[in-house]
Design a protein around this motif. Structure first.
Motif, short mmCIF file in Angstrom:
data_model
loop_
_atom_site.label_atom_id
_atom_site.label_comp_id
_atom_site.label_asym_id
_atom_site.label_seq_id
_atom_site.Cartn_x
_atom_site.Cartn_y
_atom_site.Cartn_z
N ASP A 151 0.81 -1.22 0.00
CA ASP A 151 0.00 0.00 0.00
C ASP A 151 0.84 1.28 0.00
O ASP A 151 0.29 2.38 -0.01
N LEU A 152 2.14 1.12 0.04
CA LEU A 152 3.02 2.29 0.15
C LEU A 152 3.50 2.75 -1.22
O LEU A 152 3.72 1.92 -2.11
N PRO A 153 3.69 4.05 -1.41
CA PRO A 153 4.25 4.54 -2.68
C PRO A 153 5.73 4.14 -2.76
O PRO A 153 6.49 4.34 -1.81
N GLY A 154 6.12 3.54 -3.84
CA GLY A 154 7.52 3.10 -3.98
C GLY A 154 7.76 1.84 -3.17
O GLY A 154 6.90 1.34 -2.45
N ARG A 155 8.95 1.33 -3.28
CA ARG A 155 9.32 0.10 -2.59
C ARG A 155 10.16 0.45 -1.36
O ARG A 155 11.23 1.04 -1.50
N PRO A 156 9.70 0.13 -0.15
CA PRO A 156 10.47 0.50 1.04
C PRO A 156 11.79 -0.26 1.13
O PRO A 156 11.92 -1.37 0.61
N GLN A 157 12.75 0.35 1.78
CA GLN A 157 14.03 -0.30 2.04
C GLN A 157 13.82 -1.48 2.99
O GLN A 157 12.84 -1.52 3.73
N PRO A 158 14.76 -2.43 3.00
CA PRO A 158 14.63 -3.54 3.96
C PRO A 158 14.83 -3.07 5.39
O PRO A 158 15.39 -2.00 5.64
N SER A 159 14.35 -3.87 6.34
CA SER A 159 14.48 -3.55 7.76
C SER A 159 15.94 -3.51 8.17
O SER A 159 16.74 -4.37 7.77
N ILE A 160 16.30 -2.52 9.00
CA ILE A 160 17.69 -2.42 9.49
C ILE A 160 17.75 -2.30 11.00
O ILE A 160 18.80 -1.97 11.56
N THR A 161 16.65 -2.58 11.70
CA THR A 161 16.66 -2.33 13.15
C THR A 161 17.61 -3.24 13.92
O THR A 161 17.90 -2.99 15.08
N ASP A 162 18.11 -4.31 13.28
CA ASP A 162 19.12 -5.13 13.95
C ASP A 162 20.45 -4.39 14.06
O ASP A 162 21.36 -4.84 14.76
N LYS A 163 20.56 -3.24 13.38
CA LYS A 163 21.79 -2.45 13.42
C LYS A 163 21.58 -1.09 14.08
O LYS A 163 22.47 -0.24 14.04
N VAL A 164 20.39 -0.86 14.66
CA VAL A 164 20.06 0.46 15.22
C VAL A 164 19.95 0.37 16.74
O VAL A 164 18.93 -0.07 17.27
N PRO A 165 21.00 0.78 17.46
CA PRO A 165 20.92 0.76 18.93
C PRO A 165 19.83 1.70 19.43
O PRO A 165 19.56 2.74 18.83
N LEU A 166 19.20 1.33 20.53
CA LEU A 166 18.19 2.19 21.14
C LEU A 166 18.87 3.39 21.81
O LEU A 166 20.06 3.33 22.16
N LEU A 167 18.12 4.47 21.99
CA LEU A 167 18.68 5.64 22.66
C LEU A 167 19.27 5.25 24.00
O LEU A 167 18.65 4.52 24.78
N GLY A 168 20.45 5.75 24.27
CA GLY A 168 21.13 5.46 25.53
C GLY A 168 22.13 4.33 25.44
O GLY A 168 22.94 4.14 26.36
N ALA A 169 22.12 3.56 24.34
CA ALA A 169 23.05 2.43 24.20
C ALA A 169 24.45 2.91 23.85
O ALA A 169 25.45 2.41 24.39
N ASP A 170 24.54 3.86 22.93
CA ASP A 170 25.86 4.35 22.50
C ASP A 170 26.58 5.03 23.66
O ASP A 170 26.03 5.95 24.29
N GLY A 171 27.77 4.57 23.95
CA GLY A 171 28.56 5.17 25.02
C GLY A 171 28.27 4.62 26.40
O GLY A 171 28.92 5.01 27.38
N TYR A 172 27.32 3.70 26.50
CA TYR A 172 26.92 3.17 27.82
C TYR A 172 28.09 2.49 28.53
O TYR A 172 28.36 2.75 29.71
N HIS A 173 28.79 1.60 27.83
CA HIS A 173 29.86 0.84 28.49
C HIS A 173 30.97 1.75 29.00
O HIS A 173 31.51 1.53 30.10
N ALA A 174 31.30 2.79 28.25
CA ALA A 174 32.33 3.74 28.71
C ALA A 174 31.85 4.46 29.97
O ALA A 174 32.63 4.68 30.90
N LEU A 175 30.58 4.83 30.00
CA LEU A 175 30.05 5.53 31.16
C LEU A 175 30.05 4.65 32.41
O LEU A 175 30.24 5.14 33.53
N VAL A 176 29.82 3.36 32.23
CA VAL A 176 29.89 2.44 33.38
C VAL A 176 31.29 2.49 33.99
O VAL A 176 31.45 2.53 35.22
N ASN A 177 32.31 2.52 33.13
CA ASN A 177 33.68 2.61 33.62
C ASN A 177 33.97 3.97 34.27
O ASN A 177 34.89 4.08 35.08
N GLN A 178 33.19 4.97 33.91
CA GLN A 178 33.41 6.32 34.44
C GLN A 178 32.42 6.67 35.55
O GLN A 178 32.30 7.84 35.94
N ALA A 179 31.71 5.67 36.07
CA ALA A 179 30.62 5.93 37.02
C ALA A 179 31.12 6.66 38.26
O ALA A 179 30.43 7.56 38.77
N ASP A 180 32.29 6.30 38.78
CA ASP A 180 32.80 6.95 39.99
C ASP A 180 33.02 8.45 39.74
O ASP A 180 32.67 9.28 40.58
#
Length: 577
Positions: free
Chosen positions: A399-428
């Motif tokens: 039902d959509l105009p044009g052909r949509p791109q394939p799903s890429i959410t397996d490559k899209v981190p949720l908000l807050g994921a980027d930089g999380y591990h570094a911040l854990v190390n910097q928690a103190d």
């Protein structure tokens, strides 16, 4: 509007963006309108937005206010589905679990261990070990430890709370868990970040048609009663247990039916069950989980048909007694009603099948194009929401105009994921910077990830906001403010039941901190003293009605007592989605 104009910076869901969102809903034309702000609807919005589609997501109540805040809070393959030979479902779910733990949401989804007590000699250990070996390997690469076999003595050292005669040995295995309401809300905010218009308290009241096709929806703002039309190439019904109601509203014949199965959980203090691990126990019908949850245990769940109010499923005394009775068969020191801090009931949207037992209905999902311009999706399980979302958008492609791109959410981190591990190390360092205990900062990081800077920034110049709530010290005052300014909370219930989990984590269920939280919210939302008082009154009535319902002997009586409480969103109409 360009992608950059619709993209980063729009993830703030608050009063500043709410009016703009309303204007956009009525003034723009969308590729997709998504109905339902649970995890599947939020996932569909994110999937579509990251494919470059113009997307609007509307939810009548609050994000995750239905099933998606009332689950067992596990990202798991579903060990019991192996016995039902649903290998595809388990494999798919385990892949999703791995993605969440490692790439998409490591700040929100964490490993959790379970002990499987063995009670039968000779055959049970190899039988269970074979199943767990499949469980360990079906999902491909894994970031959790594999199974570990324990003698009776070893299992009792791990879980001293167990009766000695309740097992002959055990096997420990790992799954993952998350705060379901927070995860769903974060998926929705991530969709907004990539350009989706996301708006709660926005109810679909009618479907729009052009000739024989669905061309959009009419929505009502249930806060003030305004209505507007949203034009779209396609509409996706992601309303879970409300699927059939929305189907009737659309005037289209459904391709499948959804049955609601009630699952009840109780929450007890951590010190009532002395254990280093969660547990999974067999019952005559299904399985019972004892799940670590911060300073608590969640014990659940039941699995019974529900044919009453879909918005407020009620736990009965019978449900609670069932859980206590079954968990007490293995505990050396039994749990009592006095130990219970919180109770919640949720509805699983199961695809109606031949079986009359809801515990045997498939957790596979179904997607159907029920009319030109209208797709419905239902069934499935929380863990596989991302796969369900991709399937729904694929189904709408015709039902959509044009052909949509394939799903890429397996490559899209949720908000807050980027930089999380570094911040854990910097928690103190972060803790010292804001005058907080490092433990507190780690707790915040596991709720907000790298968005923690936004949260703490609201406390600059207002040190009182960085103090714990008086009657709910696991949470800071600034979290209540952030829930309103950035996370779309509009009512006291939204904050106490979903942005935080105060309503199930404290014996007072939020009543003792309701006024303090309402005042903090009112500062952002501009509430008058009378509006603040009404929010407190409505929330307290909700808690009283829930407590009353939980003392009733059956569903009908519990439903009647629960529905005596007023709605926070007073302009809602039925059917609701």
């Amino acid at each position: 509007m360009t992608d950059s104009a619709r993209g980063a910076g729009q993830a703030e869901l608050g009063p500043r963006t709410r009016e703009d969102s309303w204007r956009r809903l009525g003034g723009e034309s969308f590729d997709l309108v998504v109905i339902g702000g649970g995890v599947v609807g939020a996932g569909v919005a994110l999937d579509a937005a990251t494919r470059g589609l113009r997307v609007a997501l509307v939810e009548a109540r609050d994000l995750a206010s239905g099933t998606s805040s009332r689950s067992s809070k596990l990202f798991h393959g579903g060990l019991r589905y192996l016995e039902q030979l649903e290998f595809g479902l388990v494999r798919e779910a385990l892949r999703e679990r791995e993605l969440m733990l490692t790439r998409l949401a490591p700040h929100l989804v964490k490993p959790v261990s379970f002990l499987y007590p063995l009670t039968r000699r000779v055959w049970e250990r190899p039988y269970t070990a074979a199943g767990l070996f499949m469980y360990d390997t079906m999902g491909g690469a894994r970031s959790v430890p594999g199974q570990k076999h324990l003698s009776r003595a070893g299992a009792l050292r791990m879980v001293p709370a167990l009766k000695r005669d309740a097992l002959i040995g055990g096997i420990r295995y790992y799954d993952a868990q998350a705060d379901d309401a927070r995860h769903t809300m974060t998926v929705a905010r991530t969709a907004a970040h990539y350009g989706a218009v996301v708006r709660n308290s926005t109810q679909v009241v009618r479907f729009l048609r052009e000739a024989d096709r669905i061309s959009g929806v009419r929505v009502r703002d249930v806060e003030d009663g305004r209505e507007t039309d949203i034009q779209a190439s396609a509409v996706i019904n992601c309303t879970g247990v409300w699927t059939d109601e929305l189907q009737r509203l659309s005037g289209s014949r459904g391709r499948f039916r959804v049955r609601a199965s009630k699952g009840v959980h109780i929450v007890v203090p951590r010190d009532r069950i002395v254990s280093e691990s969660g547990m999974i126990l067999r019952t005559e019908k299904s399985v019972l989980f004892v799940i670590p949850w911060r300073n608590h245990w969640i014990v659940g769940t039941t699995d019974t048909d529900w044919n009453l109010d879909l918005a407020h499923p009620s736990a009965t005394k019978h449900d609670i007694d069932y859980l206590l009775e079954h968990v007490n068969t293995v505990l050396a020191t039994p749990l009592t009603h006095d130990d219970i801090e919180g109770v919640y009931a949720g509805l699983r949207p199961l695809l109606a099948g031949e079986s009359e037992e809801t515990s045997k209905l498939s957790r596979e999902h179904a997607v159907a194009r029920v009319a030109p311009g209208l797709v419905a999706i239902a069934g499935g399980k929380y863990t596989t929401y991302r796969v369900m979302a991709a399937d729904a958008v694929d189904a709408a492609a015709v039902d959509l105009p044009g052909r949509p791109q394939p799903s890429i959410t397996d490559k899209v981190p949720l908000l807050g994921a980027d930089g999380y591990h570094a911040l854990v190390n910097q928690a103190d360092h972060l803790a010292a910077q804001h005058g907080l205990h490092p433990y507190r900062v780690r707790h915040l990081l596991d709720r907000y990830g790298s968005l923690v800077h936004e949260v703490l920034a609201l406390g600059e110049g207002r040190p009182e906001l960085l103090k714990p709530l008086e009657a709910a010290p696991d949470y800071l005052g600034v979290e209540a403010v952030y829930a309103v300014s950035h996370e779309g909370a509009l009512h006291l219930e939204d904050v106490l039941a979903r942005r935080t989990r105060i309503s199930i984590e404290y014996p007072h269920r939020g009543v003792d901190c309701a006024r303090q939280v309402a005042r903090l919210m009112g500062e952002v939302l501009g509430w008058t003293e009378a509006e603040t008082a009404r929010e407190v009154e409505v929330y307290n009535a909700r808690v009283e009605a829930e407590r009353d319902s939980q003392s009733q002997p059956n569903d009908e009586a519990a439903d009647e007592r629960r529905n005596a409480a007023p709605e926070a969103r007073s302009k809602l109409t039925e059917p609701v989605s």
